[in-house]
Design an enzyme around this catalytic site. Structure first.
Site, PDB file in Angstrom:
ATOM      1  N   GLU A 220      54.712  39.842 -20.743  1.00  0.00           N
ATOM      2  CA  GLU A 220      55.910  41.404 -19.859  1.00  0.00           C
ATOM      3  C   GLU A 220      56.845  40.630 -19.910  1.00  0.00           C
ATOM      4  O   GLU A 220      56.931  39.280 -19.107  1.00  0.00           O
ATOM      5  CB  GLU A 220      54.959  41.647 -18.283  1.00  0.00           C
ATOM      6  CG  GLU A 220      53.999  41.917 -18.625  1.00  0.00           C
ATOM      7  CD  GLU A 220      53.049  42.483 -17.074  1.00  0.00           C
ATOM      8  OE1 GLU A 220      53.331  43.297 -16.551  1.00  0.00           O
ATOM      9  OE2 GLU A 220      53.151  41.191 -16.267  1.00  0.00           O
ATOM     10  N   HIS A 244      42.087  41.290 -16.884  1.00  0.00           N
ATOM     11  CA  HIS A 244      42.377  41.894 -17.850  1.00  0.00           C
ATOM     12  C   HIS A 244      41.677  41.079 -19.614  1.00  0.00           C
ATOM     13  O   HIS A 244      41.406  41.063 -20.024  1.00  0.00           O
ATOM     14  CB  HIS A 244      43.938  42.131 -17.855  1.00  0.00           C
ATOM     15  CG  HIS A 244      44.034  42.365 -16.998  1.00  0.00           C
ATOM     16  ND1 HIS A 244      43.308  43.527 -16.619  1.00  0.00           N
ATOM     17  CD2 HIS A 244      45.516  42.983 -16.315  1.00  0.00           C
ATOM     18  CE1 HIS A 244      43.956  44.335 -15.165  1.00  0.00           C
ATOM     19  NE2 HIS A 244      45.112  44.068 -14.972  1.00  0.00           N
TER      20      HIS A 244
HETATM   21  C1  BG6 Z   1      47.994  45.098 -13.820  1.00  0.00           C
HETATM   22  C2  BG6 Z   1      48.870  43.327 -12.894  1.00  0.00           C
HETATM   23  O1  BG6 Z   1      46.924  44.804 -13.191  1.00  0.00           O
HETATM   24  O2  BG6 Z   1      48.264  45.687 -14.771  1.00  0.00           O
HETATM   25  C3  BG6 Z   1      50.018  43.938 -13.056  1.00  0.00           C
HETATM   26  O3  BG6 Z   1      48.744  43.775 -11.934  1.00  0.00           O
HETATM   27  C4  BG6 Z   1      51.158  44.566 -14.431  1.00  0.00           C
HETATM   28  O4  BG6 Z   1      50.820  42.371 -12.465  1.00  0.00           O
HETATM   29  C5  BG6 Z   1      50.203  45.230 -14.917  1.00  0.00           C
HETATM   30  O5  BG6 Z   1      51.612  44.676 -15.045  1.00  0.00           O
HETATM   31  C6  BG6 Z   1      49.629  45.286 -16.741  1.00  0.00           C
HETATM   32  O6  BG6 Z   1      49.213  46.250 -16.733  1.00  0.00           O
HETATM   33  P1  BG6 Z   1      49.560  47.533 -18.497  1.00  0.00           P
HETATM   34  O7  BG6 Z   1      48.542  48.141 -18.881  1.00  0.00           O
HETATM   35  O8  BG6 Z   1      51.217  47.843 -17.597  1.00  0.00           O
HETATM   36  O9  BG6 Z   1      49.779  46.292 -19.249  1.00  0.00           O
END
Ligand code: BG6
Length: 493
Positions: A220, A244
Site C-alpha cells: 500500500e 488477508h
Molecule cells: C484493512 C486494513 O483490512 O484492509 C487496512 O485494516 C488496509 O489497514 C485495508 O488498508 C486494505 O484493503 P484493500 O481492499 O484496500 O486492499
C-alpha cells in the site's frame, strides 16, 4: 455469491462514522442500492458518537459518496439510499444505546419482528462490550434470529481469539456469526480458485515438482490515515498478514474441495493452515521480518515517518511492514517456500500472487547467461491492475538461436464490465445467509497459531525496529528471508 434475496432484514452499523464504514461499507451499500439489490423495506440504522440527527447523518452520507464516486454519483440513488437510514447516537459501552436501538427496531417503519444484522465496524477492543450489551438489552434473543458480522482482526492472539469466540457463542449460534475477511470478497481473489481449479492446463503444474517458490504481496502507498488509535496497537502482522495474506495463501495452496460449499471449502483451507510448519522461537529471525516506515516521498509528496503520525506513540515499535516465510508440509508443497509481505507507505499500491517455476532440467539454449537463469513466472495481479501474466521463453527472431522472455498477458475484466469492491458481494452474502466467503473459527485459530510465535518474539524486542524510507519497496534486510541467492522480491507485474 447467491443471487436471490431471502432474508429481509434491518441493518445496524456500529461505528458508522468510522474509517471502514466511510471508505468501504457505505459506498458498497450505495452500489447495491444503485443495482437495486437491496430489498424494499430494508432499513439501516447508523450508530455513532457524534451529536447528529438523521438530517446531519444524511448530508454526511451524501458528501462522502460525492467525494468517493465523483461522476458516478447519482442524486436520485443517494436519496433512495438515504431514505432507508436513521441515525442513532450513543456510546458503545452504554446499555442505554442498545435499549434505544431495540425500541427503534420495534417501530412500524422497521418492520416489527423482522430480522436484524448487527455489523461491528468498530475497534476490536470494543467487540466485547457490544456483544454483552446486545445481550443485556435483549437484542441477542431469540437465539438463532439475528446475524452478527465481526470484522478482523478476530482477537489479537490465539487466547484472545478463543475468548472472543466463546463470548460470541454464549449469545449467538455459529450460523448467525459472519467473521469477515474482505479479501475473500474480491473478484480477483475468487478468480485464483477458478484459475487453478477450472483449468487442466494449470493444475498439474501446481505443486513442488514444478514450483520453486510463491510470493504474496499486498503493498500500500497510504499510511495509517486517521487510525493511529487502532493501528498503533495492532501493526501490520495483525492488521493484514494474519488474515488477508494468510487467506490468500490458503486459496493458492489448498486442495480442490469435493464441492464448492461453505464447509467443504473451509475444510480445505484449514488443512493448509494446519500443515504450515510451526516456527520455533529460535527460528523467528529466519522466518519473519518487521519494519516501520521513516519519512519519505510518495507520489511526489513528502510524508512523515510513522512515529511522527498524529496519535502514534513517539517511540512506538509497531511494525508497518511485515514479511514472513512459511513452509507447507504436505505432499503438494513440501520444500516450497511461501514468502508473504505487506506494508504501508511502499513505493506502489499493488497486490499480487507471483509464482516462480523451477528451471528446466537441462539448459539447451545457453545463449546469454541471463537467459539461462530466467525462470517462468505466473503472476496473478489482484489490484489495482486485475490481470494474469505468464512469462515464457521464446526464440529471438534472427539468425542465431537466442532466446528471450515474453509475457502472455490477459486482463481479467473486459471493457465495460463493472468493477465491484469486495464488500458488495460480502454484504449481499450476509443478507442472504451465505457463509462460503466468511471465516470459520478454526481458520482463525490456526492462523493465529502460525503467527503467534512471531508476535511473541517481536513483543520482546522493545527498543529496536528496522526502518524503511516511505516510498521505497521496504527494507533491504527483508531479503534475508530468501532461501537461495537467485530469489528476490518481485516488485513488478
Ligand atoms: C484493512 C486494513 O483490512 O484492509 C487496512 O485494516 C488496509 O489497514 C485495508 O488498508 C486494505 O484493503 P484493500 O481492499 O484496500 O486492499
Amino acid at each position: 455469491m447467491s443471487d436471490e434475496l431471502i432474508f429481509p432484514c434491518n441493518f445496524v452499523i456500529f461505528g458508522a462514522t468510522g474509517n471502514l464504514a466511510t471508505k468501504k461499507l457505505l459506498p458498497a451499500l450505495y452500489r447495491l442500492e444503485e443495482a437495486r439489490r437491496l430489498p424494499d423495506g430494508m432499513n439501516f440504522m447508523a450508530q455513532g458518537r457524534r451529536d447528529w440527527d438523521d438530517d446531519a447523518w444524511r448530508s454526511h452520507v451524501k458528501t462522502l459518496l460525492q467525494e468517493k464516486l465523483h461522476d458516478k454519483y447519482d442524486e436520485g440513488v443517494c436519496e433512495r439510499f438515504n431514505a432507508r437510514f436513521s441515525y442513532i447516537r450513543g456510546e458503545l459501552h452504554d446499555v442505554e444505546l442498545y435499549r434505544n436501538i431495540k425500541a427503534d427496531l420495534g417501530k412500524p417503519k422497521m418492520g416489527a419482528g423482522s430480522n436484524v444484522v448487527f455489523y461491528l465496524s468498530i475497534k476490536p477492543t470494543d467487540f466485547q462490550s457490544v456483544i454483552k450489551n446486545l445481550d443485556l438489552s435483549g437484542l441477542s434473543q431469540p437465539r438463532g434470529l439475528h446475524r452478527m458480522v465481526v470484522e478482523k482482526p478476530f482477537g489479537e492472539d490465539i487466547e484472545s481469539a478463543q475468548a472472543l469466540n466463546r463470548l460470541l457463542h454464549e449469545h449467538f449460534d455459529e450460523q448467525q456469526i459472519f467473521r469477515i475477511d474482505h479479501y475473500l470478497g474480491k473478484d480477483t481473489v475468487q478468480n485464483l480458485l477458478v484459475f487453478r481449479l477450472a483449468n487442466t492446463l494449470i493444475e498439474p503444474l501446481w505443486n513442488r515438482n514444478f514450483i520453486d517458490h510463491v510470493q504474496i504481496t499486498v503493498a500500500e502507498t497510504m499510511g495509517i490515515e486517521n487510525r493511529a488509535d487502532y493501528y498503533d496497537k495492532t501493526g501490520a502482522m495483525r492488521d493484514m498478514l494474519q488474515n488477508h495474506l494468510m487467506q490468500l495463501l490458503t486459496v493458492v495452496a489448498m486442495e480442490p474441495p469435493p464441492v464448492l460449499d461453505a464447509d467443504a471449502l473451509r475444510d480445505e483451507k484449514v488443512k493448509v493452515l494446519r500443515s504450515i510448519r510451526p516456527i520455533s522461537k529460535r527460528s523467528v529471525h529466519a522466518h519473519a521480518f518487521r519494519a516501520q516506515y521513516a519519512q519519505g516521498t510518495i507520489n511526489g509528496e513528502h510524508v512523515p515517518g510513522y512515529q511522527m503520525e498524529s496519535g502514534v506513540e513517539p517511540k512506538s515499535m509497531t511494525e508497518t511492514y511485515a514479511a514472513a516465510k512459511f513452509y507447507i508440509d504436505n505432499w503438494r508443497w513440501r520444500g516450497v517456500p511461501f514468502y508473504l509481505r505487506t506494508g504501508k507507505r511502499l513505493a506502489e499500491a499493488k497486490s499480487m500472487v507471483a509464482i516462480r517455476f523451477r528451471h528446466p532440467p537441462q539448459q539447451l539454449f545457453r545463449s546469454a547467461p541471463q537467459d539461462a537463469i530466467s525462470p517462468n513466472w505466473i503472476v496473478l495481479s489482484i489490484q489495482p491492475e486485475e490481470s494474469m501474466r505468464m512469462e515464457v521463453h521464446v526464440k529471438q527472431p534472427g539468425l542465431e538461436m537466442n532466446t528471450r522472455v515474453i509475457s502472455l498477458n490477459a486482463s481479467y475484466r473486459q471493457e465495460g464490465e463493472a468493477q465491484l469492491d469486495a464488500y458488495e458481494t460480502l454484504l449481499l452474502d450476509v443478507i442472504n445467509g451465505d457463509r462460503t466467503l466468511f471465516i470459520r473459527f478454526d481458520e482463525v485459530e490456526w492462523a493465529w497459531r502460525v503467527v503467534d510465535p512471531i508476535l511473541k518474539s517481536w513483543a520482546q524486542e522493545r527498543d529496536f525496529i528496522h526502518t524503511y524510507r516511505a516510498g521505497s519497496w521496504g527494507p533491504q534486510e527483508a531479503n534475508r528471508l530468501f532461501d537461495s541467492e537467485d530469489q528476490e522480491w518481485r516488485n513488478y507485474l
